[in-house]
Scaffold this motif. Structure first.
Motif, short mmCIF file in Angstrom:
data_model
loop_
_atom_site.label_atom_id
_atom_site.label_comp_id
_atom_site.label_asym_id
_atom_site.label_seq_id
_atom_site.Cartn_x
_atom_site.Cartn_y
_atom_site.Cartn_z
N LYS A 262 -0.28 10.94 -30.03
CA LYS A 262 -0.40 12.25 -30.68
C LYS A 262 0.43 13.28 -29.94
N GLU A 263 1.29 13.97 -30.68
CA GLU A 263 2.19 14.93 -30.09
C GLU A 263 1.47 16.25 -29.84
N ALA A 264 1.72 16.84 -28.66
CA ALA A 264 1.09 18.12 -28.31
C ALA A 264 1.58 19.21 -29.25
N GLU A 265 0.66 20.04 -29.72
CA GLU A 265 1.00 21.12 -30.64
C GLU A 265 0.61 22.46 -30.04
N GLU A 266 1.23 23.52 -30.56
CA GLU A 266 0.88 24.86 -30.09
C GLU A 266 -0.59 25.12 -30.37
N ARG A 267 -1.24 25.86 -29.49
CA ARG A 267 -2.69 25.97 -29.52
C ARG A 267 -3.15 27.40 -29.29
N VAL A 394 0.15 31.98 -17.29
CA VAL A 394 -0.35 31.48 -18.56
C VAL A 394 0.82 30.83 -19.29
N ASP A 395 0.91 29.52 -19.16
CA ASP A 395 2.04 28.79 -19.74
C ASP A 395 1.60 27.34 -19.96
N ASP A 396 2.25 26.66 -20.86
CA ASP A 396 1.89 25.27 -21.14
C ASP A 396 3.11 24.55 -21.69
N MET A 397 4.05 24.22 -20.81
CA MET A 397 5.24 23.49 -21.20
C MET A 397 4.96 21.99 -21.10
N GLN A 398 5.37 21.26 -22.15
CA GLN A 398 5.14 19.82 -22.20
C GLN A 398 6.48 19.09 -22.31
N PRO A 399 6.56 17.87 -21.75
CA PRO A 399 7.82 17.11 -21.84
C PRO A 399 8.27 16.94 -23.29
N GLY A 400 9.53 17.18 -23.53
CA GLY A 400 10.09 17.03 -24.86
C GLY A 400 9.91 18.24 -25.76
N LYS A 401 9.21 19.27 -25.29
CA LYS A 401 9.00 20.48 -26.08
C LYS A 401 9.82 21.61 -25.47
N ARG A 402 10.53 22.33 -26.33
CA ARG A 402 11.37 23.42 -25.82
C ARG A 402 10.59 24.73 -25.71
N ARG A 403 9.42 24.80 -26.37
CA ARG A 403 8.60 26.01 -26.33
C ARG A 403 7.27 25.71 -25.67
N SER A 404 6.73 26.75 -25.04
CA SER A 404 5.39 26.63 -24.49
C SER A 404 4.39 26.45 -25.62
N LEU A 405 3.31 25.74 -25.36
CA LEU A 405 2.28 25.54 -26.38
C LEU A 405 1.42 26.78 -26.56
N VAL A 406 1.60 27.77 -25.68
CA VAL A 406 0.91 29.05 -25.86
C VAL A 406 1.95 30.16 -25.98
N ASN A 407 1.69 31.10 -26.87
CA ASN A 407 2.55 32.25 -27.08
C ASN A 407 1.69 33.35 -27.70
N PHE A 408 2.30 34.42 -28.19
CA PHE A 408 1.49 35.50 -28.74
C PHE A 408 0.65 35.03 -29.93
N HIS A 409 1.18 34.09 -30.70
CA HIS A 409 0.47 33.58 -31.87
C HIS A 409 -0.83 32.88 -31.45
N SER A 410 -0.93 32.50 -30.16
CA SER A 410 -2.15 31.86 -29.68
C SER A 410 -3.34 32.81 -29.76
N ALA A 411 -3.09 34.12 -29.74
CA ALA A 411 -4.18 35.09 -29.90
C ALA A 411 -4.74 35.02 -31.32
N ARG A 412 -3.88 34.88 -32.30
CA ARG A 412 -4.31 34.72 -33.70
C ARG A 412 -5.10 33.43 -33.86
N ARG A 413 -4.63 32.36 -33.23
CA ARG A 413 -5.35 31.09 -33.27
C ARG A 413 -6.72 31.22 -32.59
N TRP A 414 -6.78 31.99 -31.50
CA TRP A 414 -8.04 32.19 -30.79
C TRP A 414 -9.06 32.90 -31.69
#
Length: 473
Positions: A262-267, A394-414
């Motif tokens: 399962k591929e890590a997704e933004e959260r 506050v960061d969450d970089m994963q191998p093979g991903k160019r973007r952190s899994l957390v960003n401002f949109h993570s507040a909307r998800r929260w």
């Protein structure tokens, strides 16, 4: 009561032989600048009235925008067009002349009395060899894939962020086409086979969500090219289908999921990350004047689920008394989707922030005045927030991903996650955050008109920020 005209469905349409034409009068004040005579005429290349009506509606909107652009001075006069642009004009005129085999109405001027030979002779007027080559390439349709990208993006009815995203996706395809050997792929050479190659070599390797975005961007661009006569469609292909990208099969969909695959997704942010962002000491390497706006906007998103662009572009007059009469709402007027315009109740814990930012402001003054003069407020703020959270760890970089899994949109998800955990109905949460209703759900997606003001306010107020004490423990 007057009856409806039987010709209402043929507005701006004229049948010449067995082909429908779009024909619209050009306003006299801009006729000289447009350089097309009295009428804007386009051969729709179809004898199907319904298909012609669909194309008519699109062309009517586009020509209205074009006329407005000429009036405002945004569009330059044809006499100052580049060599390539002049080649495009000649190509369109020749195509119209070749398609017009039938005798037209007497009042139609002979606009297209031009041949390929006479147009090629015109190329000799260009002094520079590069200009002659550009003119002839455009005349014969040998243009780079992104030759008309700017014109397409100017007319595209999408949010600025989506416009920028589409520019990048189409630009990527253009770069791939230009890099083919031994000969670059120009627009005239992009057919279904070449499109299939690009899907196999590039798009199939992407995340499924990116695959969809990429194909949507390419279909939209090719629809524009077809509607303007800038590409030739195979016989029987409808212009609105996005040939050659329609019905392209993607390989990454429906694959079996294996263990640990399962591929890590933004959260969403975790509670710990929310506390860190809101209550940590200010980062030492951030400009002090940027930090209050960052924390205010973050808090608003955490307690409303609003998107970044919706928050940073708020006007003071868009904060008003809600329809329930018991509190304020953010009256969002525009946004990413048709569901974006909506009233979002102001959470009680946001009242102090909103009132502080409204002091001394009225009307169309920006709530976040710090960003009012920025060319792209959302992009500028997004970059500032990224620096802010990274410096706080506050960061969450994963191998093979160019973007952190957390960003401002993570507040909307929260916010969405917290509202769900508090037992709020899915449909009410969707109305608060501006998600498009599920049209497959007949009960809630088709027949209802959305949550009541009281339901939306209850949903917002059910969400609470984490206690501050955690940080000092």
């Amino acid at each position: 009561m007057a009856g409806r005209s039987k010709n209402a469905g043929r507005r701006l349409l004229t049948l010449k032989g067995n082909r429908w034409w779009f024909r619209r009068e050009i306003p006299e004040v801009i006729r000289k600048a447009v350089g097309r005579g009295r009428y804007w005429q386009v051969n729709l290349r179809t004898g199907d009235l319904r298909a012609a009506q669909r194309m008519r509606d699109e062309l009517e909107r586009e020509t209205a925008e074009t006329f407005a652009a000429f009036r405002s001075g945004e569009v330059i006069s044809p006499v100052t067009l580049s060599a390539r642009e002049q080649g495009v004009v000649y190509r369109e005129a020749i195509a119209a002349a070749e398609d017009d085999q039938q005798q037209g109405p007497d009042d139609w001027p002979g606009m297209y009395d031009i041949s390929v030979e006479s147009a090629e002779a015109t190329a000799e007027a260009f002094r520079k060899p590069a200009e002659r080559e550009a003119f002839l390439s455009a005349l014969h349709g040998y243009e780079p894939v992104d030759a008309h990208l700017e014109a397409y993006l100017r007319l595209a009815k999408v949010a600025p962020k989506t416009r920028k995203e589409r520019a990048g996706l189409i630009g990527r395809m253009a770069a791939w086409a230009a890099g083919q050997t031994p000969r670059a792929l120009t627009l005239d050479r992009i057919d279904r086979r070449q499109a299939g190659r690009y899907v196999s070599e590039v798009i199939d390797k992407m995340h499924p969500a990116t695959q969809t975005k990429h194909l949507t961007a390419l279909r939209g661009y090719w629809k524009y090219l077809a509607s303007r006569g800038l590409i030739d469609l195979p016989p029987g292909e409808p212009r609105g289908a996005g040939w050659p990208w329609n019905d392209q099969q993607l390989e990454n969909k429906g694959k079996r999921v294996e263990r640990d695959s399962k591929e890590a997704e933004e959260r969403a942010f975790t509670e710990q990350e929310v506390r860190t962002l809101l209550h940590s000491p200010d980062p030492a390497r951030m400009r002090e004047e940027h930090i209050p706006a960052i924390r205010d906007a973050l808090t608003i998103s955490l307690l409303s689920g609003m998107r970044l662009a919706e928050i940073v572009s708020l006007w003071v007059e868009e904060i008003r008394e809600g329809p329930d009469g018991v509190g304020l709402v953010f009256d969002i007027q525009q946004g990413k989707t048709d569901a974006a315009p909506r009233p979002v109740p102001v959470h009680p814990d946001l009242t102090a922030i909103v009132q502080r930012r409204m002091v001394g402001k009225t009307g169309k003054a920006w709530l976040f005045h710090e960003l009012e003069k920025e060319r792209d407020p959302s992009d500028t703020f997004g970059k500032r927030f990224a620096r802010f959270r990274k410096q706080l760890g506050v960061d969450d970089m994963q191998p093979g991903k160019r973007r952190s899994l957390v960003n401002f949109h993570s507040a909307r998800r929260w916010f969405i996650t917290q509202a769900r955990h508090e037992g709020q109905p899915r449909e009410t949460i969707a109305d608060v955050v501006g998600h498009v209703p599920d049209k497959k759900d007949m009960t809630f997606g088709v027949y209802t008109r959305g949550a009541s003001p009281a339901q939306m306010r209850a949903c917002v107020e059910a969400v609470r920020l984490p206690e501050r004490q955690w940080l000092s423990a």
